[in-house]
Design a protein around this motif. Structure first.
Motif, PDB file in Angstrom:
ATOM      1  N   ARG A  49       2.559   0.624   6.009  1.00  0.00           N
ATOM      2  CA  ARG A  49       1.898   0.819   7.301  1.00  0.00           C
ATOM      3  C   ARG A  49       2.691   0.173   8.432  1.00  0.00           C
ATOM      4  O   ARG A  49       2.970   0.809   9.460  1.00  0.00           O
ATOM      5  N   ASP A  73       1.491   6.792  14.233  1.00  0.00           N
ATOM      6  CA  ASP A  73       0.150   6.352  14.586  1.00  0.00           C
ATOM      7  C   ASP A  73      -0.792   6.417  13.378  1.00  0.00           C
ATOM      8  O   ASP A  73      -0.696   7.310  12.546  1.00  0.00           O
ATOM      9  N   THR A  98       4.536   2.034  11.477  1.00  0.00           N
ATOM     10  CA  THR A  98       4.142   1.710  12.854  1.00  0.00           C
ATOM     11  C   THR A  98       5.380   1.380  13.686  1.00  0.00           C
ATOM     12  O   THR A  98       5.529   1.846  14.820  1.00  0.00           O
TER      13      THR A  98
END
Lengths: 341, 341, 341, 341
Positions: D267, D276, D271
């Motif tokens: 994640r 997103d 990012t």
């Protein structure tokens, strides 16, 4: 010629029709919450000497059986019945469609005994088997026999010992309670069962079964069960009005006595003519054995009645049913015609 | 004061009561196999221009919905409905109790559109999800709106494209077909749906829903489904007699027109008095928004009607229903009383 | 002491454990869509000479029975079974929980005959009764007997005549097909039934039942049925890997032969010692009658086995089960200990 | 390339395989009554600080949900869930197949709040509607979010006020309890729910869900429910052995932490690359929005992952899942490949 096919060949007893007509334009609220239903329920509670009982009105017998049985049982629990029991044979698997097995015991006279119940319970002992939790009986039974008070007390004691509910299907209860040899009352039924029904359809109403719940378990949400199975009549008043008429002025018992009197007259007349009745029935269903040739002659004359089972190549056991509507003259004519066969 | 609570506050239309009374002592066979049922079915087939359709008579609406839907669906299949649909909201999970999920789409006017159907189908694509297989609609809808022929044709085309059955619940069909703006006929319904019902309970009968099956799938064993769910009336003749009366001499439509005329009169009168109707209804259910103070005054006067939903702290949307039995004078009095509030 | 309680007392055959270990870290997609499942299905189709059959892998027997039976039956249809049938006795009403009645026939040897089937069908003739639509048999039966090819052909002919499906529960199929007197093959089963299972749990797998569907009816949506009943294993590969091992290199039959050989050895040894076997079983379950005193002595020695039924005050019929894991030495020891009792 | 499709792409954690192998030839009794199951249950009770809880072991998640929910509910009762809830979306109507409606509330983050529960209860008030009686939640939710202790306490208070049971589906519980921001423990769950599950399938076991029952209601006959739905594993030991390994030496939490660490790494890396995540997930499921062109490139490289939903014409929200088996190197490679897209 008169049809002895069943006890629902006509509409309703004239007093019932009158009650429906007289109240037709009165506005009430729906779904059995009207005053007629309240009054009819009070009448039933009073005659049952069961002020704490809940009374509900449903339209038909199969509907009533599946709802009452399911309202008592958990998913894994089963109901015990005679192999001849209506819930086992003639309801198209309605009980199973609610998820419950019907465990049966062979019963020669249509009645369930403590011995039968104990045998079923003894055979279902672990979580690999269904858990027996209710006994289903019918009075009159499907073959016309009736329970005595002693028999019902014995079943109650057996159920208490084994932790079972006792449910009595009273589709033909008026005939049962007014039959020769009956010593049961509505109050006895309320005292000895967890739930029972008072049948209207086969006793002079257009339709309708009253459910009397004496056990508290299903009381709080019985109307949810009814609605979920499509058994909550919008114009529930129709049931209240009819049962109010039926339970007033002794009409319920009067109708039962009338049907029985004609049935016994028919039975005794046929016996005199030499015909045999394999099961002794004191109630409004009679099952004589007739030669097939006689059956054909009666049918040619226009009589209607149902075949029960084949006895041998030349004989069949048939069923004659009487009701509130059966004229004595129709039975007399039948006996005359039989004598001439 | 008159009760506008629903369209089943009284018994039956006088012509229906007459028909029941006149035939009361005639013997017929049971379970809907009598001649009255045959004649009523023939009348319906004729008016539907659907000679191949099967027609069955059941007692109530929830019972009918659960049986029809289950007779079409496999275990893993679901029915699509508006979120306001009767089967989703007001049947105590009757459809789920037969094992089927109701997949809903939000519908502001109570109607189902092809777009809603396509969205549900698009969201259920693998064996991890239920398989949409039927669309349930009601006409009139639960909030009084009606389908046009074009809307029904579009739904039919959508169902054909997606392999879905289309079932129309006609509990208030007489009101729908005779409402302002309706261009649908019984023949249209028979041509455009796989099954639909003609409601009797809310249109002048004591009780009764006629099911018209145009799709062959459930025809052969529909009576097995009926019996298994406790929906086969012993004195099935009562349904045949009532529907024969209803479908004769234009009575079905006459009753619908009468109810609608009074509803529209009530609606227009209230509109003149400045009250708002969030959803435009041309049929026998009207949903005005009233100040809570007005509601209390009407209730004090003895009027009965149902609350639909809270609008804000001081206003509530309520429901007024008219029927075959509503006297115009009752509406006039209501409007007079409202004007004085 | 060795436990003869059942054929699932140990884990898995070493070859199966090896296969699971060897493939443990390989990534596959889930839910039985992996290559191991495809290969195992191909092996089964090949050995069944049934290239058109669908093969699915499920975890357990009750789960499999309830899904297969429900995938064939309409709501109002029932399955016929011997009164001893697993679906009737030992599945806690699992079939009824999907809504279907199990109609039984009394069978002294656990097998269903055409005569039994015809009798059930003859007794269920109208919409007031369930509609018989499938025959359930198990091979080996619950009491160790097996079907011959002639018997299965006769059942097939009977089912064809009466419009019934034939479903064979093969929880102990390896034992059946390799038993003395067996003349059936996997290809025969595929040719003669509409669906059958190849049991893994009782034949050397950790768990698993293969369902072979030869009838087209349930093929398209069988996976929906599986998922809806919670029978779709996330790591479906585990079933594919195990069945691939089982159906390779004759392992399936080898395991059956091993279990049978020990069972027959046990049976013949006990017979020599004078013990009686009321039902002749050629398969891996043996049911001798033992004096209760002998049973107690064996239990004191640490042997485990199940009680089947009471014979008289001093004798009980018990069950000894052998499996892929039973060492011949364990049977020899048992016979030695028995001789000393 | 590594598959991020789900957390059940491999077999079992090596320690689990070892435990199964080491015990393979030991004989035990069946159906979960063996000592391994007892020891595993004791470990769980201890870690839950719930000595009175009953612990059962089942094979899969859908199976577990349908059994737990049905074991608490009466026929007319329903379960409340988020619209995203597994029982509502991804179980092929398994709950409805046991007869119960799933009433849903729209939830943007997959969590159920007291407000949602109150709204459903407020909308279902009479016998014409199902009776809400249980709240179903999942932790982690289906979209990766987790409950805080305060949220769970609020739900418990709401359930107590309204007379509802609270059931938590812990299919991904290890990930939830070890996620950033989690302040819940197994003991909290035992104290705050009526029943919850500890998922094994998605946390390193071959298969298996542990059900912890703290409410007494379903305790006495839960094994009947299991057997009736085909969820009682013959070699129940396999579940005991696996859960014993999982709940020993911190393995359960270690596995959760490993999966989460890789998910968070993925994640944060994505990012940084500018992608997103519409819903913030601290757990082992991550839902980034990717350009369709990037998705195609990753798929060309051999990456596997699932599509969640279409965002716009050129973007799709996809799901990456990590597990006990995901190597950090696989995530690093993915990020490298993404950076090169």
């Amino acid at each position: 010629m008169y049809s002895f096919r069943n006890d629902y060949s006509e509409g309703a007893h004239p007093k019932v029709i009158e009650a429906l007509t007289a109240t037709n334009l009165i506005q009430t609220c729906g779904y059995g919450l009207d005053d007629y239903c309240k009054e009819a329920a009070d009448l039933i509670r009073h005659q049952c000497a069961a002020p704490q009982a809940d009374v509900h009105f449903l339209v038909g017998g199969t509907q009533t059986n599946l709802i009452v049985i399911n309202s008592f049982l958990e998913s894994y629990e089963c109901v015990i019945a005679a192999h001849t029991g209506h819930v086992n044979v003639h309801e198209t698997g309605a009980i199973e469609a609610t998820g419950h097995k019907v465990c049966t015991a062979y019963s020669p006279d249509g009645k369930v005994t403590p011995q039968m119940v104990e045998a079923v319970v003894a055979a279902n002992t672990t979580e690999h088997m269904v858990l027996p939790r209710m006994v289903y009986i019918s009075d009159t039974t499907e073959i016309g026999t009736i329970y005595t008070k002693a028999e019902l007390q014995a079943l109650r004691a057996c159920c208490d010992k084994l932790g079972l509910y006792l449910y009595l299907d009273g589709a033909r209860l008026a005939s049962a309670l007014t039959a020769e040899g009956s010593d049961l009352t509505l109050a006895d039924l309320a005292a000895l069962t967890d739930a029972f029904t008072i049948g209207g359809t086969k006793n002079g109403l257009l339709f309708g079964e009253a459910v009397i719940l004496t056990n508290d378990l299903p009381k709080a949400h019985f109307r949810w069960h009814m609605k979920q199975r499509g058994a909550m009549l919008a114009k529930g008043r129709l049931l209240g009005i009819q049962f109010k008429a039926l339970m007033s002025d002794d009409l319920f018992f009067e109708v039962g006595r009338h049907a029985n009197a004609n049935a016994v007259y028919l039975r005794d007349g046929m016996t005199e003519l030499g015909y045999d009745f394999p099961t002794a029935s004191p109630s409004n269903q009679q099952f004589p054995v007739l030669p097939n040739s006689v059956i054909l002659k009666l049918q040619d004359l226009g009589y209607a009645f149902e075949t029960d089972h084949v006895v041998d190549d030349t004989h069949t056991c048939v069923r004659f049913v009487t009701s509130w509507a059966t004229p004595k003259a129709a039975v007399e004519q039948l006996l005359k015609d039989l004598a001439a066969c």
